[in-house]
Structure formats: C-alpha cells, structure tokens
Write a protein that holds these residues in place. Structure first.
Motif, mmCIF file in Angstrom:
data_model
loop_
_atom_site.group_PDB
_atom_site.id
_atom_site.type_symbol
_atom_site.label_atom_id
_atom_site.label_comp_id
_atom_site.label_asym_id
_atom_site.label_seq_id
_atom_site.Cartn_x
_atom_site.Cartn_y
_atom_site.Cartn_z
ATOM 1 N N UNK A 1 -14.640 9.595 31.451
ATOM 2 C CA UNK A 1 -15.218 9.409 32.519
ATOM 3 C C UNK A 1 -14.644 9.220 33.874
ATOM 4 N N UNK A 2 -13.659 7.719 33.314
ATOM 5 C CA UNK A 2 -12.571 7.227 34.434
ATOM 6 C C UNK A 2 -11.364 8.177 34.849
ATOM 7 N N UNK A 3 -10.513 8.614 33.508
ATOM 8 C CA UNK A 3 -10.238 10.245 33.778
ATOM 9 C C UNK A 3 -9.714 11.529 34.639
ATOM 10 N N UNK A 4 -12.021 12.048 34.483
ATOM 11 C CA UNK A 4 -11.914 12.500 35.295
ATOM 12 C C UNK A 4 -12.052 11.779 36.745
ATOM 13 N N UNK A 5 -12.450 11.247 37.172
ATOM 14 C CA UNK A 5 -12.747 10.444 38.167
ATOM 15 C C UNK A 5 -11.534 9.919 39.224
ATOM 16 N N UNK A 6 -9.976 9.179 38.041
ATOM 17 C CA UNK A 6 -8.892 9.381 38.626
ATOM 18 C C UNK A 6 -8.685 10.970 39.452
ATOM 19 N N UNK A 7 -8.752 10.614 40.237
ATOM 20 C CA UNK A 7 -8.267 11.680 41.393
ATOM 21 C C UNK A 7 -6.996 11.895 41.624
ATOM 22 N N UNK A 8 -6.217 10.468 41.862
ATOM 23 C CA UNK A 8 -4.910 10.556 42.938
ATOM 24 C C UNK A 8 -4.035 9.896 41.488
ATOM 25 N N UNK A 9 -4.745 9.689 40.201
ATOM 26 C CA UNK A 9 -3.414 9.635 39.334
ATOM 27 C C UNK A 9 -2.746 10.687 37.989
ATOM 28 N N UNK A 10 -3.476 11.669 38.258
ATOM 29 C CA UNK A 10 -2.892 13.063 37.584
ATOM 30 C C UNK A 10 -3.446 14.342 38.682
ATOM 31 N N UNK A 11 -2.687 14.943 37.893
ATOM 32 C CA UNK A 11 -2.817 16.341 38.946
ATOM 33 C C UNK A 11 -4.386 16.954 37.957
#
Length: 129
Positions: free
Chosen positions: A52-62
């Motif tokens: 869920x955290x990765x899905x919401x981390x828009x600025x982190x990874x394309x």
C-alpha cells in the motif's frame, strides 16, 4: 449431521478433525506454534502495508514499476498469510501425532522474495534518482 452426532472422518469442522487425531500435545508446544503463526501473520500484514505504501509513493518510483512492486508486496503478504495457516496446521498435526515437525517451507519463500524485491527496488531508486 445433528448437534449430538459426532463428525465422521471426512465431515465436520476442520477443528474437529484435527482434534480427533492423536493425543493432546504439551500446551507449551501448542502455544509456541500459535505464537509462530501470529508472527507470520504480522509479517504478512507488514508486506501488505508495504504494498500500500509503495502504491501511494508516487514521487518515489515511476508508475509501472511502482504498481508491479506494490502488487507483488500485497500478493506476497496474502501468500504468507495462507502459508502461515498451512504451516500452523501441519505443525499442530505433527505435534498431535508425535511426528517429526515439518520443515519451514515459508522461510525460503519470504527470504528469496524479499531479497528479490529489495534488489528491484534498489535498482529502481538508483535509476530514477
């Protein structure tokens, strides 16, 4: 089946079938098995939360890679939860039958899975920064 009829060997609830096998093990072993199960469940929840955290981390990874990693972590969490119950059940059955405990099939799955995901995430972070 009525309320007073004991379950047959192939019928009834799974708990009835489990308790009908072998003898009651030392309660300390049963409780240790339950604690291990709960530890795996906590791990599954952490993997799902990571997804869920990765899905919401828009600025982190394309986006495409982020979505793949997010789904992978969430699916990994679901897999760990299913395998945790399977391991608990197999261990409890072995304890009741006084058999050798089953090998930890879950450990390599999570170890190699997390190592692979960490490598992909690290490469993605290095490429996008």
């Amino acid at each position: 089946m009525t309320a007073t009829t004991p379950p047959g060997p192939s019928g009834g609830r799974w708990t009835d079938r489990l308790l009908a096998e072998g003898d009651d093990p030392d309660p300390r072993f049963t409780m240790a098995n339950e604690r291990t199960f709960l530890a795996w469940i906590r791990t599954a929840l952490a993997l799902i939360a990571g997804g869920i955290g990765l899905a919401l981390a828009r600025d982190l990874i394309e986006s495409p890679l982020r979505q793949v990693l997010a789904v992978g972590f969430a699916a990994g969490g679901a897999l760990v939860a299913v395998l945790a119950f399977r391991r608990w059940l197999r261990t409890e059955r072995a304890l009741r039958r006084s058999e050798t405990l089953p090998p930890p099939a879950l450990a390599p799955v999570i170890s190699y899975g997390l190592a692979g995901a960490a490598i992909v995430l690290l490469v993605a972070l290095l490429i996008t920064r």
